[in-house]
Motif scaffolding. Sequence first.
Motif, PDB file in Angstrom:
ATOM      1  N   TYR A   1       0.854  -1.200   0.000  1.00 58.39           N
ATOM      2  CA  TYR A   1       0.000   0.000   0.000  1.00 58.39           C
ATOM      3  C   TYR A   1       0.884   1.243   0.000  1.00 58.39           C
ATOM      4  N   VAL A   2       1.746   1.313  -1.000  1.00 59.88           N
ATOM      5  CA  VAL A   2       2.591   2.481  -1.205  1.00 59.88           C
ATOM      6  C   VAL A   2       1.954   3.357  -2.286  1.00 59.88           C
ATOM      7  N   SER A   3       1.892   4.643  -2.015  1.00 60.86           N
ATOM      8  CA  SER A   3       1.353   5.606  -2.974  1.00 60.86           C
ATOM      9  C   SER A   3       2.389   6.685  -3.242  1.00 60.86           C
TER      10      SER A   3
ATOM     11  N   TYR B   1       2.744  10.848  -4.781  1.00 62.63           N
ATOM     12  CA  TYR B   1       2.033  12.085  -5.056  1.00 62.63           C
ATOM     13  C   TYR B   1       2.980  13.083  -5.716  1.00 62.63           C
TER      14      TYR B   1
ATOM     15  N   PHE C   1      -0.842   4.307  -6.756  1.00 63.39           N
ATOM     16  CA  PHE C   1      -1.343   3.752  -5.506  1.00 63.39           C
ATOM     17  C   PHE C   1      -1.158   2.236  -5.521  1.00 63.39           C
ATOM     18  N   GLU C   2      -1.154   1.669  -4.338  1.00 59.55           N
ATOM     19  CA  GLU C   2      -0.954   0.216  -4.177  1.00 59.55           C
ATOM     20  C   GLU C   2       0.248  -0.258  -4.991  1.00 59.55           C
TER      21      GLU C   2
ATOM     22  N   TYR D   1       1.073   2.587   4.043  1.00 55.68           N
ATOM     23  CA  TYR D   1       0.303   2.141   5.204  1.00 55.68           C
ATOM     24  C   TYR D   1       1.302   1.595   6.214  1.00 55.68           C
TER      25      TYR D   1
ATOM     26  N   ASN E   1      -4.214   1.504  11.295  1.00 54.65           N
ATOM     27  CA  ASN E   1      -4.888   2.694  10.762  1.00 54.65           C
ATOM     28  C   ASN E   1      -3.974   3.899  10.624  1.00 54.65           C
ATOM     29  N   ASN E   2      -2.714   3.691  10.324  1.00 54.19           N
ATOM     30  CA  ASN E   2      -1.772   4.800  10.180  1.00 54.19           C
ATOM     31  C   ASN E   2      -1.146   4.851   8.798  1.00 54.19           C
ATOM     32  N   LEU E   3      -0.901   6.062   8.348  1.00 50.63           N
ATOM     33  CA  LEU E   3      -0.155   6.306   7.127  1.00 50.63           C
ATOM     34  C   LEU E   3       1.091   7.094   7.491  1.00 50.63           C
TER      35      LEU E   3
ATOM     36  N   ALA F   1     -10.010  -1.994   6.111  1.00 49.24           N
ATOM     37  CA  ALA F   1      -9.519  -0.952   7.015  1.00 49.24           C
ATOM     38  C   ALA F   1      -8.100  -0.519   6.694  1.00 49.24           C
ATOM     39  N   VAL F   2      -7.570  -0.990   5.561  1.00 44.34           N
ATOM     40  CA  VAL F   2      -6.195  -0.647   5.191  1.00 44.34           C
ATOM     41  C   VAL F   2      -6.203   0.599   4.309  1.00 44.34           C
ATOM     42  N   LEU F   3      -5.448   1.612   4.712  1.00 41.51           N
ATOM     43  CA  LEU F   3      -5.416   2.881   4.004  1.00 41.51           C
ATOM     44  C   LEU F   3      -4.568   2.788   2.755  1.00 41.51           C
ATOM     45  N   SER F   4      -5.136   3.191   1.630  1.00 48.67           N
ATOM     46  CA  SER F   4      -4.417   3.181   0.366  1.00 48.67           C
ATOM     47  C   SER F   4      -4.145   4.623  -0.051  1.00 48.67           C
TER      48      SER F   4
END
Lengths: 110, 122
Positions: free
Chosen positions: A34-36, A38, A51-52, A93, A97-99, B104-107
């Motif tokens: 889950y690497v994005s 920008y 994304f992803e 990710y 629940n953290n980025l 629940a996984v943030l993308s």
Amino acid sequence: QSALTQPPSASGSPGQSVTISCTGTSSDVGGYNYVSWYQQYPGKAPKLMIFEVNKRPSGVPDRFSGSKSGNTASLTVSGLQAEDEADYYCTSYAGSNNLVFGGGTKLTVL
Amino acid sequence: EVQLVQSGAEVKKPGESLRISCKGSGYSFSSYWISWVRQMPGKGLEWMGRIDPSDSYTSYSPSFQGHVTVSADKSLSTTYLQWSSLKASDTAMYYCARQRRIAAVLSGMDIWGQGTTVTVSS
């Protein structure tokens, strides 16, 4: 949690390819796909480019590609154009629940 | 058109409270989480936290937990970021962004607001 590590700057000539790295740990980059990435122009809001790890949103040129190996993700810009000159940020990710963001890379088109 | 529109620039004094907003349109607002991102002057992006507008469940970065509060009013398709007592170090640009996710996984964050500048100075 620590920020992901990006090189402060990168550069290339028009038409060349440039790769920007994003290094984390097994708790973030290495642990999830889950690497994005920008793109941000000065004074503008960021824009999602990847994304992803390697998926491109609609409208993003296929000159932009993403990959990952272990704890390091990469963004490659092929066929550099003047309009690609901008700041680039990675996120991953990081569980629970953290980025977490990388520190950003300023891409200069020579 | 899918968009997020944020409230205007704010100038506040240290110790004052503040709430800024982010209104979504063009999509089912309750179906997507919203994240907030800080960018201090001349610095990089920092993820602050996110909210699920459908039930107002929130999650915060450890760096911001306890310093800000994120809320939502789904009837208004609006989320809020608020401070109870501002500090000079809160001076920054704040962005809201629509958060893609898998369960629940943030993308990625695929739609961004235009940003709200907050200046805190005595």
